[in-house]
Scaffold this active site. Structure first.
Site, PDB file in Angstrom:
ATOM      1  N   VAL A   3      46.310  40.701  44.444  1.00 17.98           N
ATOM      2  CA  VAL A   3      46.050  41.885  45.260  1.00 17.98           C
ATOM      3  C   VAL A   3      46.689  41.610  46.617  1.00 17.98           C
ATOM      4  O   VAL A   3      46.546  40.508  47.163  1.00 17.98           O
ATOM      5  CB  VAL A   3      44.538  42.153  45.408  1.00 17.98           C
ATOM      6  CG1 VAL A   3      44.276  43.303  46.376  1.00 17.98           C
ATOM      7  CG2 VAL A   3      43.919  42.450  44.044  1.00 17.98           C
TER       8      VAL A   3
ATOM      9  N   GLU B 187      43.300  30.753  33.852  1.00 20.17           N
ATOM     10  CA  GLU B 187      43.228  29.518  34.632  1.00 20.17           C
ATOM     11  C   GLU B 187      43.288  29.908  36.090  1.00 20.17           C
ATOM     12  O   GLU B 187      44.011  30.834  36.461  1.00 20.17           O
ATOM     13  CB  GLU B 187      44.409  28.592  34.306  1.00 20.17           C
ATOM     14  CG  GLU B 187      44.323  27.993  32.935  1.00 20.17           C
ATOM     15  CD  GLU B 187      45.664  27.976  32.229  1.00 20.17           C
ATOM     16  OE1 GLU B 187      46.641  28.528  32.762  1.00 20.17           O
ATOM     17  OE2 GLU B 187      45.715  27.443  31.121  1.00 20.17           O
TER      18      GLU B 187
ATOM     19  N   ASN C  56      40.476  27.782  44.721  1.00 20.57           N
ATOM     20  CA  ASN C  56      40.441  29.218  44.988  1.00 20.57           C
ATOM     21  C   ASN C  56      39.038  29.778  44.717  1.00 20.57           C
ATOM     22  O   ASN C  56      38.786  30.455  43.719  1.00 20.57           O
ATOM     23  CB  ASN C  56      41.498  29.943  44.151  1.00 20.57           C
ATOM     24  CG  ASN C  56      41.734  31.356  44.614  1.00 20.57           C
ATOM     25  OD1 ASN C  56      40.918  31.941  45.316  1.00 20.57           O
ATOM     26  ND2 ASN C  56      42.858  31.920  44.204  1.00 20.57           N
TER      27      ASN C  56
ATOM     28  N   TYR D 249      36.062  36.165  39.207  1.00 19.30           N
ATOM     29  CA  TYR D 249      36.057  36.006  37.754  1.00 19.30           C
ATOM     30  C   TYR D 249      34.636  35.787  37.221  1.00 19.30           C
ATOM     31  O   TYR D 249      34.253  36.365  36.203  1.00 19.30           O
ATOM     32  CB  TYR D 249      36.969  34.855  37.339  1.00 19.30           C
ATOM     33  CG  TYR D 249      38.418  35.083  37.697  1.00 19.30           C
ATOM     34  CD1 TYR D 249      39.024  36.327  37.525  1.00 19.30           C
ATOM     35  CD2 TYR D 249      39.195  34.057  38.230  1.00 19.30           C
ATOM     36  CE1 TYR D 249      40.347  36.542  37.857  1.00 19.30           C
ATOM     37  CE2 TYR D 249      40.532  34.268  38.566  1.00 19.30           C
ATOM     38  CZ  TYR D 249      41.094  35.509  38.378  1.00 19.30           C
ATOM     39  OH  TYR D 249      42.413  35.718  38.712  1.00 19.30           O
TER      40      TYR D 249
END
EC number: 2.3.1.266
Length: 162
Positions: free
Chosen positions: A77, A109, A114, A121
């Site tokens: 994004v 993955e 991060n 997720y």
């Protein structure tokens, strides 16, 4: 049906959009894909979709189907549009496409560092199931682990969350 808060269109990734897609990835990622890599992905039959508003690419994903699994290969994004629900919207679109192609499992993955993406997720129902050591480059001679995550779509069909 597009499940986004901000008004945007979900469009299939196409060659004419690749300069804009590559620019979003370059702005959002330390190690972005090249325009050629996106072109190769489309040529290989991978599925790509973009969120577009007023002719501007807000974000995108690229995924590939492998028998009854779908693998998310890239999702970005644009930095100026992060935190507005576009990542969730793209994951919803990925999820819907995976169901349409009768996938049982979604895989991805993500860099171990991060935390923001991992949180996105996890919020979408992905579970960490393993780690790939020294997977992602950080700088010359330095690499970091990838967290392997999956989402069971069969469980979703049996009454879980989308």
């Amino acid at each position: 049906m597009l499940n986004c808060q901000a008004p945007a269109q979900l469009l299939p990734m196409a060659a004419q959009w690749l300069p804009a897609v590559a620019a979003v990835d370059a702005a959002a990622q330390a190690h972005p894909w090249t325009q050629r890599q996106f072109a190769d992905a489309l040529t290989s039959g991978y599925h790509g979709a973009m969120l577009v508003r007023h002719g501007e690419v807000l974000g995108f994903f690229v995924a590939m189907q492998a028998v009854d699994e779908v693998h998310l290969l890239a999702l970005s994004v644009a930095p100026q549009h992060q935190g507005l629900g576009h990542g969730r919207c793209l994951l919803h679109a990925l999820h819907e496409w995976a169901r349409q192609v009768a996938a049982h499992t979604l895989w991805l993955e993500v860099r171990s560092s991060n935390a923001r993406a991992r949180s996105l997720y996890e919020g979408a129902g992905f579970v960490a199931v393993g780690q790939r050591k020294d997977y992602y480059p950080v700088s010359p001679g330095v690499r970091e682990a990838a967290v392997l995550m999956c989402k069971d779509l069969c469980k979703d069909l049996a009454g879980g969350t989308p």
